[in-house]
Design a protein around this motif. Sequence first.
Motif, mmCIF file in Angstrom:
data_model
loop_
_atom_site.group_PDB
_atom_site.id
_atom_site.type_symbol
_atom_site.label_atom_id
_atom_site.label_comp_id
_atom_site.label_asym_id
_atom_site.label_seq_id
_atom_site.Cartn_x
_atom_site.Cartn_y
_atom_site.Cartn_z
ATOM 1 N N GLN A 81 -0.600 1.950 3.640
ATOM 2 C CA GLN A 81 -0.961 3.182 2.948
ATOM 3 C C GLN A 81 0.309 4.013 2.865
ATOM 4 N N GLY A 84 -0.740 8.451 0.389
ATOM 5 C CA GLY A 84 -2.153 8.509 0.028
ATOM 6 C C GLY A 84 -2.651 7.380 -0.849
ATOM 7 N N ARG A 85 -1.829 6.371 -1.083
ATOM 8 C CA ARG A 85 -2.243 5.238 -1.911
ATOM 9 C C ARG A 85 -2.007 3.929 -1.168
ATOM 10 N N GLN A 86 -2.895 2.979 -1.425
ATOM 11 C CA GLN A 86 -2.731 1.648 -0.844
ATOM 12 C C GLN A 86 -1.668 0.891 -1.626
ATOM 13 N N VAL A 87 -0.719 0.323 -0.910
ATOM 14 C CA VAL A 87 0.292 -0.539 -1.505
ATOM 15 C C VAL A 87 -0.097 -1.973 -1.165
ATOM 16 N N ARG A 108 0.651 -0.919 -6.717
ATOM 17 C CA ARG A 108 -0.194 0.200 -6.279
ATOM 18 C C ARG A 108 -1.000 0.683 -7.475
ATOM 19 N N ARG A 109 -2.216 1.116 -7.183
ATOM 20 C CA ARG A 109 -3.072 1.663 -8.241
ATOM 21 C C ARG A 109 -2.526 3.006 -8.684
ATOM 22 N N LEU A 110 -2.654 3.278 -9.959
ATOM 23 C CA LEU A 110 -2.297 4.600 -10.474
ATOM 24 C C LEU A 110 -3.502 5.522 -10.305
ATOM 25 N N PRO A 111 -3.284 6.816 -10.047
ATOM 26 C CA PRO A 111 -4.424 7.728 -9.865
ATOM 27 C C PRO A 111 -5.293 7.837 -11.117
ATOM 28 N N MET A 120 -2.434 -0.043 -12.885
ATOM 29 C CA MET A 120 -1.705 -0.465 -11.695
ATOM 30 C C MET A 120 -0.223 -0.546 -12.022
ATOM 31 N N ASP A 176 7.694 8.304 -6.166
ATOM 32 C CA ASP A 176 7.555 7.813 -7.537
ATOM 33 C C ASP A 176 8.886 7.271 -8.055
ATOM 34 N N TRP A 179 9.284 3.589 -7.170
ATOM 35 C CA TRP A 179 8.425 2.752 -8.014
ATOM 36 C C TRP A 179 8.976 2.652 -9.438
#
Length: 186
Positions: A81, A84-87, A108-111, A120, A176, A179
């Motif tokens: 994590q 706040g996002r799962q990688v 990782r999923r995009l919000p 993603m 960000d 990524w």
Amino acid sequence: MSLLGRLAPLAALLVLAGCFISREPLIAANVAVLPVDGEITVCLDANDPCITLKPEADGYLASPPDEPEEDVMVRFAPLIQSAGRQVFIAEAALETEEGTAFIYGLARRLPAPDTRGATMQIAALDCAELSDEQRAQFEAEGGLVEGSKTTECQPVTLDQLKQVLLAAHQAGLATDAWWQAHAEEF
């Protein structure tokens, strides 16, 4: 010619490109997760069409936008994590003349879907980003590092891959900028 050298054009087109590669899958069926219940949309280069990954069994089937390339099975395993996002570690199975090769990247999923509809984000990995110390530790634990024009790292287990990726990238995964820079390497 190295395995990655033969796969590079295909891998970049399909879903994942990178210098972490194995001849056996590292993500077992009992470890694989589906990051979302439905389809995933991945957009690599701004000039390339987006790719839709459709759920199938314990992974997703990615159909390349240009035929006659074959479909690619992609599996995901949780890594960490971050912000706040799962990688996830993403594993793409590519068919070659010598059999199946497995190429690894991070996802990782995009919000929310981006302007092109991507749900993603995929990050290319480069074994050459490892420090000399990280590369030596990787090899001491049984991993293989090969290279002439590009450096390929061949991990022996999923745990080894997780450890080396976290050692090299954990701080960047929360930003960000990291990524974006790694997405541009496709």
